[in-house]
Design an enzyme around this catalytic site. Structure first.
Site, PDB file in Angstrom:
ATOM      1  N   ASP A 124      45.775  40.311  38.806  1.00  0.00           N
ATOM      2  CA  ASP A 124      44.457  40.417  38.251  1.00  0.00           C
ATOM      3  C   ASP A 124      45.098  39.362  36.775  1.00  0.00           C
ATOM      4  OD1 ASP A 124      42.040  41.418  36.504  1.00  0.00           O
ATOM      5  OD2 ASP A 124      42.546  42.900  36.959  1.00  0.00           O
ATOM      6  N   ASP A 125      43.897  38.128  36.987  1.00  0.00           N
ATOM      7  CA  ASP A 125      44.633  37.413  35.583  1.00  0.00           C
ATOM      8  C   ASP A 125      45.290  36.841  35.205  1.00  0.00           C
ATOM      9  OD1 ASP A 125      42.011  38.727  35.116  1.00  0.00           O
ATOM     10  OD2 ASP A 125      42.818  40.253  33.289  1.00  0.00           O
ATOM     11  N   ARG A 168      36.800  39.217  43.727  1.00  0.00           N
ATOM     12  CA  ARG A 168      36.561  39.822  44.881  1.00  0.00           C
ATOM     13  C   ARG A 168      35.673  40.232  45.288  1.00  0.00           C
ATOM     14  NH1 ARG A 168      41.150  42.792  42.051  1.00  0.00           N
ATOM     15  NH2 ARG A 168      41.801  42.291  39.894  1.00  0.00           N
ATOM     16  N   LYS A 217      43.671  48.137  42.345  1.00  0.00           N
ATOM     17  CA  LYS A 217      42.401  47.388  41.745  1.00  0.00           C
ATOM     18  C   LYS A 217      41.499  47.224  42.868  1.00  0.00           C
ATOM     19  CE  LYS A 217      40.219  44.679  38.416  1.00  0.00           C
ATOM     20  NZ  LYS A 217      40.488  44.108  36.969  1.00  0.00           N
ATOM     21  N   HIS A 219      37.644  47.589  42.074  1.00  0.00           N
ATOM     22  CA  HIS A 219      36.493  46.715  41.366  1.00  0.00           C
ATOM     23  C   HIS A 219      35.751  46.589  41.404  1.00  0.00           C
ATOM     24  CE1 HIS A 219      36.680  45.269  36.908  1.00  0.00           C
ATOM     25  NE2 HIS A 219      35.493  46.462  37.313  1.00  0.00           N
ATOM     26  N   ASP A 376      42.659  36.284  41.264  1.00  0.00           N
ATOM     27  CA  ASP A 376      41.847  36.441  40.865  1.00  0.00           C
ATOM     28  C   ASP A 376      41.171  36.026  40.357  1.00  0.00           C
ATOM     29  OD1 ASP A 376      41.917  37.704  38.716  1.00  0.00           O
ATOM     30  OD2 ASP A 376      40.827  39.328  38.930  1.00  0.00           O
ATOM     31  N   LYS A 409      40.240  32.311  31.260  1.00  0.00           N
ATOM     32  CA  LYS A 409      39.459  33.869  32.267  1.00  0.00           C
ATOM     33  C   LYS A 409      37.693  33.481  31.924  1.00  0.00           C
ATOM     34  CE  LYS A 409      38.887  38.446  32.929  1.00  0.00           C
ATOM     35  NZ  LYS A 409      39.290  40.140  33.171  1.00  0.00           N
TER      36      LYS A 409
END
Length: 553
Positions: A124-125, A168, A217, A219, A376, A409
Site C-alpha cells: 500500500d503506497d 484494488r 487491507k 477497501h 496499489d 500517489k
C-alpha cells in the site's frame, strides 16, 4: 506389446508428463492403442463425429494424426458396415473411459499440479524505488531481490489507479476502475462497494476448485454485502479499509471481541482517526487493531492457509496495510532500517515474503506457485524533515520514493501509477529476466485464468493475458495497443499523452520533464483520439457499484 502400442505409449507418456493431455484423452487413446485387433481402427472418421456431437472437447491435431496413424497401420482390416463402425466407436469410447478411470490416482494428481497456486502480494503506497532491485540503498530487501534474481522484474508495470479503492477493484476484476462502478476512495460512512455481480479472481478460481483467502487491507466496501466473503473468498482476515480511518457504525462484533487502548463497550462507537477495526470474515475481532503487529499476523495467517491447503490449488490475496500512513512496524523491525520507520515497514514486508517462500519450499509447493509482488499506487508526497528517513526515526507520516519517476500517489504521472513489480515461479518464469513491456494489474485476472484453465468472466474486461511475457517467449510484446491512466492520460509504446496534451517520450524521458508535443503533432492527434474513444466507450458501458439502500435492500 506391438510396435504401434509402443509408439503411441511413448507419445502419450510425453504428453502426460508435460501436462498436455487430460485424463479422458489419455485413457481413450490408450484404449485405441491397446485394442488394435478391433475393427474400430477403420472407423476413426466416425469416432471424430461421434465425440464432437457429444460435447467432448475439440479433437486436436495430435488426435487426428494419431487416428490416421492407427488407420494407416490397419489398412488391411476388412471394411465393415457403417452401423458396425458406429457400434465399434461406442465400444472404444467406453473402453477409453474405463482406461481413464484406471489412471485416476496418478493422473488426478498430475491434473492438480497443472493448476498453479497463486499468491498476490499487494503493498500500500510503496514507491517505485523502494526495493533493492529497483534502486533502494537505504532499504534492504534481500528476499524480494532473490525473487527477482530467480524470476522476472517488470519495469513498466502499472496499477490502474493512483489511489487505493479503484486500484484494488481493477486488480481483482481485470477492468479499468470506471467500468466496475467508478469507485473512489471509500470511507466508513459509505454505503457502496464493489458490486457482488462482478467476477473477481477469487470467484473465478473458486469455480475451478481453488481454496481462496484474503488477508490484509480490503477497501472495497466494509458492509457485509461487499466484504471478501461475498466476492469469492473462503476466508478473510484484515482491516476493511485504510489504517488512518475509524470504526464504522454498527459493524458486526465477534463474541470474542478484544478491546484495546482503553476502549470499552460504552466508548466503542466513538470514532477516532487512525483507530481501525481488525476483522475475521464478517466480524470485528479486535478494536482498535494493533497496527504494529499487522504485518506479522498477516504472515502467520498466510502460512497457516498455505499449510491447510497444500493438497489442493489455492489463491492467496495478501494486500498489506503498510506502508500506508500512519506507519507501523513490529518491535523486531522498528529502528532497524537506515531509512527510518518507512524503511522498517518495507523491510518487515520483505521478511514476510521470505517466510512465505520458505513455507512453499517446506511443503514442496514452490515449483507450482506463482508469486506476484506489486503495489496499489505510488507513495505519499510526504518527505518529512532531514531526519525522517534516518535509522531510528519514528515519524509515522513519511512517504516513499518514486525516483526516477515524476509524481506521487493521487497523480497520473508515472510515479503515481508505475509500480515496482516482481514475479516468481521457478521452472516457469525464466530466472533473472527483466520485462520492459507495458503490463498492468488489470492483466492479472486473464493471465491467471489462462494458467489455471478457468473460464473468463462473461462480462467485458479490459485486461489481457501476459503469459507470453511471464514465460519470456522470444518476441513477446505487450498485449496493450494503448494503456490508459484513468481517463486522463494514455500510453502507446514509448509515447505518453498526459494532461493539457503534453507529450512525453518515456524511452528517453522516464521522468516526464520534456514536453515534445510541438515536435510530434500527428502523434498528439492520434493519442488524443484514442483517449477520447476510451472515455466514450467507458461512459457507454460502465457498470454500477454495489449499493445498500436505507432499507437494507
Amino acid at each position: 506389446m506391438s510396435a504401434l502400442f509402443c509408439r503411441l505409449r511413448w507419445r502419450f507418456e510425453y504428453l502426460r508428463q508435460t501436462g498436455k493431455k487430460n485424463n479422458f484423452e489419455f485413457g481413450l487413446s490408450m484404449a485405441f492403442a491397446s485394442g488394435q485387433d478391433c475393427e474400430a481402427y477403420n472407423v476413426h472418421a466416425d469416432h471424430v463425429a461421434f465425440v464432437q456431437t457429444r460435447g467432448i472437447p475439440e479433437v486436436t491435431d495430435f488426435w487426428r494424426s494419431t487416428m490416421n496413424l492407427m488407420f494407416r497401420c490397419n489398412r488391411g482390416v476388412r471394411r465393415v458396415t457403417r452401423s458396425t463402425r458406429r457400434s465399434a466407436a461406442r465400444v472404444v469410447l467406453a473402453m477409453g473411459l474405463l482406461a481413464g478411470l484406471a489412471f485416476t490416482g496418478e493422473q488426478a494428481g498430475a491434473a492438480e499440479d497443472t493448476k498453479p497456486n497463486v499468491i498476490i502480494i499487494f503493498t500500500d503506497d510503496q514507491g517505485y524505488e523502494d526495493l533493492g532491485v529497483f534502486g533502494a540503498t537505504a532499504i534492504k530487501t534481500p528476499n524480494i531481490d532473490k525473487m527477482a534474481q530467480a524470476g522476472m522484474r517488470f519495469t513498466d508495470f502499472y496499477s490502474a489507479s493512483p489511489v487505493c479503492t479503484p486500484s484494488r477493484a481493477a486488480l481483482l476484476t481485470g477492468c479499468y476502475p470506471k467500468r466496475v462502478g467508478n469507485l473512489n476512495v471509500l470511507f466508513p460512512r459509505d454505503v457502496i462497494g464493489l458490486n457482488p455481480a462482478e467476477t473477481t479472481i477469487a470467484g473465478m478460481l473458486k469455480r475451478v476448485g481453488y481454496a481462496t483467502a484474503c488477508i490484509g487491507k480490503w477497501h472495497l466496501g466494509h458492509l457485509k454485502a461487499f466484504l471478501p466473503t461475498n466476492h469469492g473468498f473462503d476466508t478473510y482476515f484484515g482491516i476493511p479499509y485504510s489504517n488512518d480511518m475509524t470504526i464504522a457504525q454498527d459493524m458486526a462484533l465477534s463474541s470474542a471481541l478484544v478491546l484495546r487502548e482503553g476502549v470499552t463497550q460504552q466508548t466503542l462507537w466513538q470514532a477516532k482517526k487512525n483507530l481501525v477495526p481488525l476483522m475475521r470474515n464478517e466480524e470485528v475481532v479486535e478494536y482498535p487493531a494493533d497496527q504494529s503487529t499487522l504485518t506479522q499476523r498477516y504472515t502467520e495467517e498466510a502460512i497457516a492457509f498455505i499449510k491447510r491447503n497444500r493438497e489442493k490449488p489455492f489463491f492467496l490475496y495478501l494486500p498489506h496495510t503498510m506502508p500506508h500512513i500512519p506507519l507501523y512496524a513490529s518491535p523486531e523491525f522498528e529502528g532497524k532500517s537506515d531509512a527510518g520507520l518507512y524503511g522498517d515497514c518495507i523491510e518487515e514486508i520483505d521478511w514476510s515474503v521470505g517466510q512465505i517462500m520458505a513455507a512453499l519450499r517446506e511443503h514442496d509447493l514452490d515449483k507450482n506457485t506463482l508469486i506476484i509482488y506489486t503495489s496499489d499506487n505510488g507513495p505519499w508526497n510526504l518527505k518529512g524533515n532531514k531526519t525522517a528517513k534516518v535509522k531510528g526515526n519514528k515519524n509515522r507520516r513519511v512517504g516513499g520514493s518514486a525516483y526516477p519517476l515524476r509524481g506521487y500517489k493521487f497523480s497520473t504521472w508515472e510515479g503515481g501509477m508505475r509500480e515496482p513489480t516482481v514475479m516468481w515461479w521457478p521452472g516457469r518464469i525464466p530466472a533473472g529476466k527483466v520485462c520492459e513491456e507495458i503490463a498492468s494489474t488489470i492483466d492479472l485476472l486473464p493471465t491467471i485464468a489462462a494458467l489455471a484453465g478457468a473460464p473468463l468472466p462473461e462480462r467485458k474486461i479490459d485486461g489481457k493475458s501476459i503469459v507470453a511475457l511471464l514465460e519470456g517467449k522470444p518476441g513477446a510484446a505487450s498485449p496493450h495497443a494503448a494503456y490508459f491512466y484513468r481517463t486522463e492520460s494514455v500510453r502507446v509504446g514509448k509515447w505518453k499523452l498526459g494532461k493539457k496534451q503534453a507529450l512525453f517520450d518515456l524511452s528517453s524521458d522516464v521522468s516526464e520533464q520534456k514536453n515534445v508535443a510541438s515536435e510530434h503533432p500527428e502523434i498528439v492527434a492520434r493519442l488524443k483520439t484514442l483517449l477520447q474513444d476510451h472515455r466514450e466507450e467507458l461512459n457507454k458501458n460502465k457498470r454500477p457499484p454495489g449499493r445498500i439502500t436505507p432499507s437494507g435492500d
